[in-house]
Design a protein around this motif. Structure first.
Motif, short mmCIF file in Angstrom:
data_model
loop_
_atom_site.label_atom_id
_atom_site.label_comp_id
_atom_site.label_asym_id
_atom_site.label_seq_id
_atom_site.Cartn_x
_atom_site.Cartn_y
_atom_site.Cartn_z
N ARG A 1 -2.03 27.00 57.20
CA ARG A 1 -2.97 25.82 56.24
C ARG A 1 -4.37 26.53 56.26
O ARG A 1 -5.19 26.49 55.62
CB ARG A 1 -2.68 24.21 56.65
N ILE A 2 -5.19 26.68 57.75
CA ILE A 2 -6.12 27.10 57.71
C ILE A 2 -6.66 28.10 57.21
O ILE A 2 -7.74 28.56 56.63
CB ILE A 2 -6.51 26.86 59.48
N ARG A 3 -5.58 29.46 57.54
CA ARG A 3 -6.02 30.21 57.15
C ARG A 3 -5.49 30.90 55.27
O ARG A 3 -6.41 31.51 55.12
CB ARG A 3 -4.48 31.28 57.37
N THR A 4 -5.08 29.91 55.00
CA THR A 4 -3.99 29.53 53.15
C THR A 4 -5.29 29.11 52.80
O THR A 4 -6.02 29.23 52.48
CB THR A 4 -3.36 28.93 53.15
N GLU A 5 -6.09 27.68 53.49
CA GLU A 5 -6.93 26.92 52.63
C GLU A 5 -8.52 27.68 53.11
O GLU A 5 -9.48 26.75 52.09
CB GLU A 5 -6.78 25.21 52.86
N LEU A 6 -8.57 27.92 54.04
CA LEU A 6 -10.03 28.71 54.19
C LEU A 6 -10.06 29.58 54.09
O LEU A 6 -11.43 30.42 53.94
CB LEU A 6 -10.21 27.81 55.86
N ARG B 1 -19.15 23.05 56.49
CA ARG B 1 -18.11 22.35 55.74
C ARG B 1 -16.99 22.47 55.16
O ARG B 1 -16.82 21.29 55.01
CB ARG B 1 -19.03 22.30 54.31
N ALA B 2 -16.37 23.68 55.31
CA ALA B 2 -15.00 24.16 54.68
C ALA B 2 -14.15 23.39 56.09
O ALA B 2 -13.13 23.26 55.19
CB ALA B 2 -15.17 24.94 54.53
N LEU B 3 -15.34 24.06 57.14
CA LEU B 3 -13.74 23.24 57.99
C LEU B 3 -13.90 21.86 58.50
O LEU B 3 -12.79 20.78 58.19
CB LEU B 3 -14.05 23.91 59.88
N GLN B 4 -15.30 21.20 58.49
CA GLN B 4 -15.16 19.72 58.18
C GLN B 4 -14.06 19.31 57.52
O GLN B 4 -13.60 17.91 57.13
CB GLN B 4 -16.16 19.31 58.24
N ALA B 5 -14.46 19.36 56.08
CA ALA B 5 -13.44 19.26 54.75
C ALA B 5 -12.21 19.14 55.38
O ALA B 5 -11.32 18.31 55.03
CB ALA B 5 -14.14 19.19 53.34
N PHE B 6 -11.49 20.06 55.45
CA PHE B 6 -10.03 20.41 56.38
C PHE B 6 -9.63 19.64 57.00
O PHE B 6 -8.44 18.80 56.66
CB PHE B 6 -9.92 22.31 57.16
N ILE B 7 -10.07 19.08 58.10
CA ILE B 7 -9.77 18.07 59.22
C ILE B 7 -10.34 17.00 58.80
O ILE B 7 -9.22 16.32 59.16
CB ILE B 7 -11.17 18.45 60.71
N ASN C 1 7.52 19.74 68.44
CA ASN C 1 7.27 19.88 67.20
C ASN C 1 6.06 20.16 67.44
O ASN C 1 5.03 20.06 66.09
CB ASN C 1 7.50 18.01 67.63
N VAL C 2 5.37 19.95 68.51
CA VAL C 2 4.11 20.35 68.50
C VAL C 2 3.98 21.84 68.93
O VAL C 2 2.97 21.91 67.17
CB VAL C 2 3.54 20.18 70.36
N ALA C 3 4.58 22.82 68.59
CA ALA C 3 4.79 24.19 67.87
C ALA C 3 4.56 24.33 66.87
O ALA C 3 4.08 25.54 66.21
CB ALA C 3 5.39 24.92 69.25
N THR C 4 5.82 23.42 65.78
CA THR C 4 6.08 23.62 65.14
C THR C 4 4.75 23.29 63.61
O THR C 4 4.57 23.70 63.33
CB THR C 4 7.02 23.12 64.52
N LYS C 5 3.96 22.05 64.66
CA LYS C 5 2.84 21.53 63.92
C LYS C 5 2.31 22.20 64.14
O LYS C 5 0.98 22.01 63.08
CB LYS C 5 2.87 19.40 64.54
N LEU C 6 1.49 22.52 65.22
CA LEU C 6 0.66 24.11 65.25
C LEU C 6 0.50 24.93 64.77
O LEU C 6 -0.56 25.44 63.92
CB LEU C 6 0.63 24.01 66.83
N SER C 7 1.96 25.50 64.31
CA SER C 7 2.64 27.06 63.48
C SER C 7 1.61 26.23 62.20
O SER C 7 1.44 26.88 61.24
CB SER C 7 3.84 27.25 63.56
N ASP D 1 -4.12 13.72 58.31
CA ASP D 1 -3.57 12.41 58.58
C ASP D 1 -3.99 12.19 60.27
O ASP D 1 -4.27 13.40 60.79
CB ASP D 1 -2.05 12.53 58.51
N PRO D 2 -4.35 11.44 61.10
CA PRO D 2 -4.68 11.02 62.35
C PRO D 2 -3.41 11.35 63.26
O PRO D 2 -4.64 12.44 64.27
CB PRO D 2 -4.26 9.77 62.51
N LEU D 3 -2.10 12.35 63.11
CA LEU D 3 -1.43 12.75 64.16
C LEU D 3 -2.29 14.44 64.33
O LEU D 3 -1.85 14.96 65.29
CB LEU D 3 -0.32 12.45 63.61
N ASN D 4 -2.04 15.24 62.45
CA ASN D 4 -2.15 16.51 62.94
C ASN D 4 -4.39 17.10 62.98
O ASN D 4 -4.49 17.89 64.38
CB ASN D 4 -2.16 16.73 62.01
N ARG D 5 -4.56 15.60 62.86
CA ARG D 5 -6.31 15.87 63.38
C ARG D 5 -6.29 15.52 65.55
O ARG D 5 -6.40 16.80 65.59
CB ARG D 5 -7.28 14.64 62.75
#
Length: 163
Positions: free
Chosen positions: A158-163, A108-114, A147-153, A118-122
């Motif tokens: 964010r995933i490590r921090t928020e989950l 549920r936490a992962l689903q909420a995070f996703i 830009n892909v590398a930066t956004k993925l990083s 925004d649509p581009l990051n999703r």
């Protein structure tokens, strides 16, 4: 368009239909929305097919079409009111079966995070989870590899921090 082009598109779409459903499942949780979105992706793919260059990768082209259609669809459709983001159809099943409490909370936490992305990051996260290279993701999304590398990083942080 000639019949052979229709058949070629139908064959290619059938071979790569999982792309359509993965994108639709990533942006629409409600079954009616998923069906509408998948149909719209196929229709827009057909409209764009005359511009497809067979020297290029069809899956990459289809991802690009699917994500562009989806982003427009999300902006203008009632999905804003109802969308959620299971990664694929199996997550619906996982949520329905008896899983331990901790795994259910993590899901549920992962689903909420996703869902908050925004649509581009999703879209970027979907491509990352599908093991697309930075180059492929950049081509599909129409952004630079850096830009892909930066956004993925940033997403991984964010995933490590928020989950």
């Amino acid at each position: 368009m000639p019949t052979d082009a229709r058949q070629q598109f139908a064959d290619l779409l059938e071979r790569h239909r999982k792309i359509v459903f993965k994108v639709a499942n990533t942006y629409a949780w409600h079954p009616d929305d998923r069906a509408d979105l998948a149909q719209e992706i196929a229709a827009q793919g057909w409209r764009a097919f005359p511009g497809y260059d067979p020297a290029r990768s069809f899956p990459t082209w289809l991802y690009r079409v699917a994500l562009n259609v989806t982003i427009s669809f999300v902006r203008g459709h009632s999905l804003r009111q109802r969308y959620s983001v299971p990664l694929d159809e199996e997550l619906h099943d996982v949520a329905a079966v008896d899983i331990d409490h901790e795994a259910g909370q993590q899901l549920r936490a992962l689903q909420a995070f996703i869902a908050r992305l925004d649509p581009l990051n999703r879209a970027l996260l979907l491509l990352y989870l599908e093991d697309h290279s930075h180059r492929e993701s950049a081509e599909i999304l129409g952004i630079s590899e850096s830009n892909v590398a930066t956004k993925l990083s940033r997403l991984r942080q964010r995933i490590r921090t928020e989950l």
